[in-house]
Design a protein around this motif. Structure first.
Motif, PDB file in Angstrom:
ATOM      1  N   GLY A  84       0.844  -1.195   0.000  1.00  0.00           N
ATOM      2  CA  GLY A  84       0.000   0.000   0.000  1.00  0.00           C
ATOM      3  C   GLY A  84       0.877   1.243   0.000  1.00  0.00           C
ATOM      4  O   GLY A  84       2.029   1.196  -0.430  1.00  0.00           O
ATOM      5  N   PRO A  85       0.361   2.355   0.489  1.00  0.00           N
ATOM      6  CA  PRO A  85       1.099   3.621   0.441  1.00  0.00           C
ATOM      7  C   PRO A  85       2.452   3.552   1.160  1.00  0.00           C
ATOM      8  O   PRO A  85       2.628   2.776   2.102  1.00  0.00           O
ATOM      9  N   LEU A  86       3.378   4.393   0.716  1.00  0.00           N
ATOM     10  CA  LEU A  86       4.694   4.466   1.346  1.00  0.00           C
ATOM     11  C   LEU A  86       4.636   5.161   2.706  1.00  0.00           C
ATOM     12  O   LEU A  86       5.517   4.965   3.535  1.00  0.00           O
ATOM     13  N   ALA A  87       3.630   5.968   2.926  1.00  0.00           N
ATOM     14  CA  ALA A  87       3.515   6.753   4.152  1.00  0.00           C
ATOM     15  C   ALA A  87       3.302   5.857   5.369  1.00  0.00           C
ATOM     16  O   ALA A  87       2.699   4.793   5.288  1.00  0.00           O
ATOM     17  N   LEU A  88       3.787   6.342   6.518  1.00  0.00           N
ATOM     18  CA  LEU A  88       3.621   5.621   7.768  1.00  0.00           C
ATOM     19  C   LEU A  88       2.245   5.825   8.384  1.00  0.00           C
ATOM     20  O   LEU A  88       1.847   5.087   9.280  1.00  0.00           O
ATOM     21  N   ALA A  89       1.523   6.846   7.932  1.00  0.00           N
ATOM     22  CA  ALA A  89       0.183   7.146   8.442  1.00  0.00           C
ATOM     23  C   ALA A  89      -0.669   7.666   7.288  1.00  0.00           C
ATOM     24  O   ALA A  89      -0.146   8.291   6.355  1.00  0.00           O
ATOM     25  N   PRO A  90      -1.978   7.448   7.344  1.00  0.00           N
ATOM     26  CA  PRO A  90      -2.851   7.889   6.254  1.00  0.00           C
ATOM     27  C   PRO A  90      -2.774   9.393   5.968  1.00  0.00           C
ATOM     28  O   PRO A  90      -2.853   9.807   4.820  1.00  0.00           O
ATOM     29  N   CYS A  91      -2.597  10.195   6.999  1.00  0.00           N
ATOM     30  CA  CYS A  91      -2.581  11.645   6.808  1.00  0.00           C
ATOM     31  C   CYS A  91      -1.382  12.113   5.991  1.00  0.00           C
ATOM     32  O   CYS A  91      -1.390  13.207   5.423  1.00  0.00           O
TER      33      CYS A  91
END
Length: 146
Positions: A84-91
């Motif tokens: 999924g996304p590379l970010a550690l959090a959805p925001c």
């Protein structure tokens, strides 16, 4: 932290990128090159095929091959396909943004700018590194530094 699933996938994809035309190679060949358990790798390769990063052919000369040129597939493409996304959090995500479950106010959250900066730093590397580059620099050592 990058999962074993993504590390095996990246090793497998880099192996295919090193082959003429991006493959094909059998699961057994890929598993050996990626130092991955065959059954686990089979599930990973199926997911990558579903995400249109791989194609498969049946038969004697069949196997898995890259679905696009190796210089057109990035590390980010592979990681996003499995994690999924590379970010550690959805925001902090650019590809699947959303509010965090426990955050009372996304706009004033003191964590969001730092998490966004971290995501941008990861993306700066993973979105610019292709399978072809990794294959050109490959050695028996894991392409993701494991």
């Amino acid at each position: 932290m990058l999962s074993n699933r993504s590390r095996y996938a990246l090793r497998a994809m880099v192996h295919l990128a090193a082959l003429p035309g991006g493959g094909p190679a059998t699961i057994a060949e890929i598993a050996e090159a990626a130092s991955a358990p065959r059954k686990f790798l089979e599930a990973i390769l199926l997911d990558l095929r579903r995400r249109r990063l791989l194609v498969s052919r049946r038969g004697r000369t069949g196997g898995y091959a890259l679905a696009a040129p190796a210089d057109a597939i990035t590390f980010a493409d592979v990681i996003r396909a499995l994690e999924g996304p590379l970010a550690l959090a959805p925001c902090a995500s650019r590809t699947a943004p959303g509010p965090c479950e426990t955050c009372p106010d996304e706009r004033t959250c003191p964590l969001r700018p730092v998490l966004t900066e971290g995501r941008d730093a990861l993306a700066a590397v993973f979105e610019t590194r292709t399978l072809l580059q990794a294959a050109a620099n490959s050695s028996p050592i894991d392409p993701v530094g494991n």
